[in-house]
Design a protein around this motif. Sequence first.
Motif, PDB file in Angstrom:
ATOM      1  N   PRO A  34     -15.793  34.085  14.341  1.00 11.76           N
ATOM      2  CA  PRO A  34     -16.623  34.389  15.511  1.00 11.76           C
ATOM      3  C   PRO A  34     -16.092  33.683  16.756  1.00 11.76           C
ATOM      4  N   ARG A  35     -16.180  34.362  17.870  1.00  8.22           N
ATOM      5  CA  ARG A  35     -15.710  33.788  19.141  1.00  8.22           C
ATOM      6  C   ARG A  35     -16.352  32.426  19.394  1.00  8.22           C
ATOM      7  N   ASP A  89     -13.209  37.724  16.080  1.00 10.18           N
ATOM      8  CA  ASP A  89     -13.675  39.003  15.534  1.00 10.18           C
ATOM      9  C   ASP A  89     -14.159  39.939  16.634  1.00 10.18           C
ATOM     10  N   ASP A  90     -13.869  39.599  17.897  1.00 11.88           N
ATOM     11  CA  ASP A  90     -14.441  40.313  19.046  1.00 11.88           C
ATOM     12  C   ASP A  90     -13.420  41.200  19.739  1.00 11.88           C
TER      13      ASP A  90
END
Length: 450
Positions: free
Chosen positions: A359-360, A427-428
Amino acid sequence: MKPILNAAREVFSWAKSQIPSGAELEIFMSEGRGRSVVWSEEKCEDTNQADGGGVGVRVILPGGRQGFAFTTRLDKEGVEKTALRAVQVAKFVPEDPYRKFAQRREHPAANGNTLVDESAFGQSVTAIQERLKAGEGRILKKYPFIKSILRAGFSEGTSETAIVSSSGIEESYSSTHSGLGVSCLSEKDGERQEGGFGLSVRFGKDLDWEKIFETSAQRTLALLGGKPIPSGKIPVVFDPTVACDFLSLISGAVCADSVQKGKSFFAGKLNQTVASGTVTVVDDGTLPNGLATAPVDDEGIPTQKTAVISNGTLSHFLYDTYASLKDKTASTGNASRAGFKSSPGSGTSNFYFAAGKIPRGKILKETKGLYLYDVMGLHMADPISGDFSVGAIGTWIENGEFKSGVRGITLAGNLLGLLKNIDAVGDDLQFFGSLGSPTIRVSEMTASGA
């Protein structure tokens, strides 16, 4: 108006009457319509609408001597004169055994991609102006240090493309695009900064107008108070927009014609490790909703998905027909040209860093270093060595918080070294035009500052 494929077939027949026996012929036809509205500092600065199109005529004489010419005249006389010019050019070009037209291929099973936004051109110019005005009003009211919207521009367009050749290719498709870009001026304690943000998409519904205005304002405000940091080696988190800037350099280096000319830092490195194992880079001309998605490339070969770098290993180059024949391999469906005014070469379609699993927010929280918003001078990077030195603007980050603006520094390195030092991939995944990237972190870069 005739369907463009029928028109291209007719143009092909006109041109064919002008070329000598034994020669091959290709017609590349495109037609388009576009409009734009520009808002600046509380008023409409410009509106523009244009239609256009033309035909590129490519002729290959026996021995592989290629000639090319183009015209915006679509009448019989104009096409015939253009074909004659292409033939004359070909007569003075050296023979080249690899210069051949693409051979027709069967299409894979339909992927269901829709390339046309049926709502395109559905808004009136007045309605667009009102949306731009409203966006400006929200930002100026919400952020007192934003002094003006320097430019807010909306654009949209439609295009039709057809390719007909003597090798049996007859292809056509239509597509649309929309875009919105906003640039702001911020001012605080006598310091003024400019910043901006924009997106281009296939479908107008995918433009989040409020988010684009907000992001532009926030990026501009983040530049206020920027100061140099001490020189040294530091972790750097790349905003997806900046990662795409670097990705544009990588895109040229993986095109087979650049490699064959010795103008790529990837030359001689096929099947070798060129990046960390967290890195996968993909070119995908079949990507749903991709801005560069199309059923065929600019020679009429079906597009495909190609992993260029797979878990750190350079696994493929991108080929058009000419480059593939030189390397005794197959085209990857990556022929590209700058419209009807040019002949094709190898290029990218939707080109992106594949998303990771982190995750960012986790990347930001675990980093004490520079969050990179923008770079200057990247176009000066050496395409052969991969060396670069760029001015950098960003924010110092600790424990997931943006602490203070950073500017007046230089980041220097090598693109291969940068790829090998990527230790976190978010994941962005986001696309900016036909380039895409998630948030990525480079474990160490050399910064020159205070």
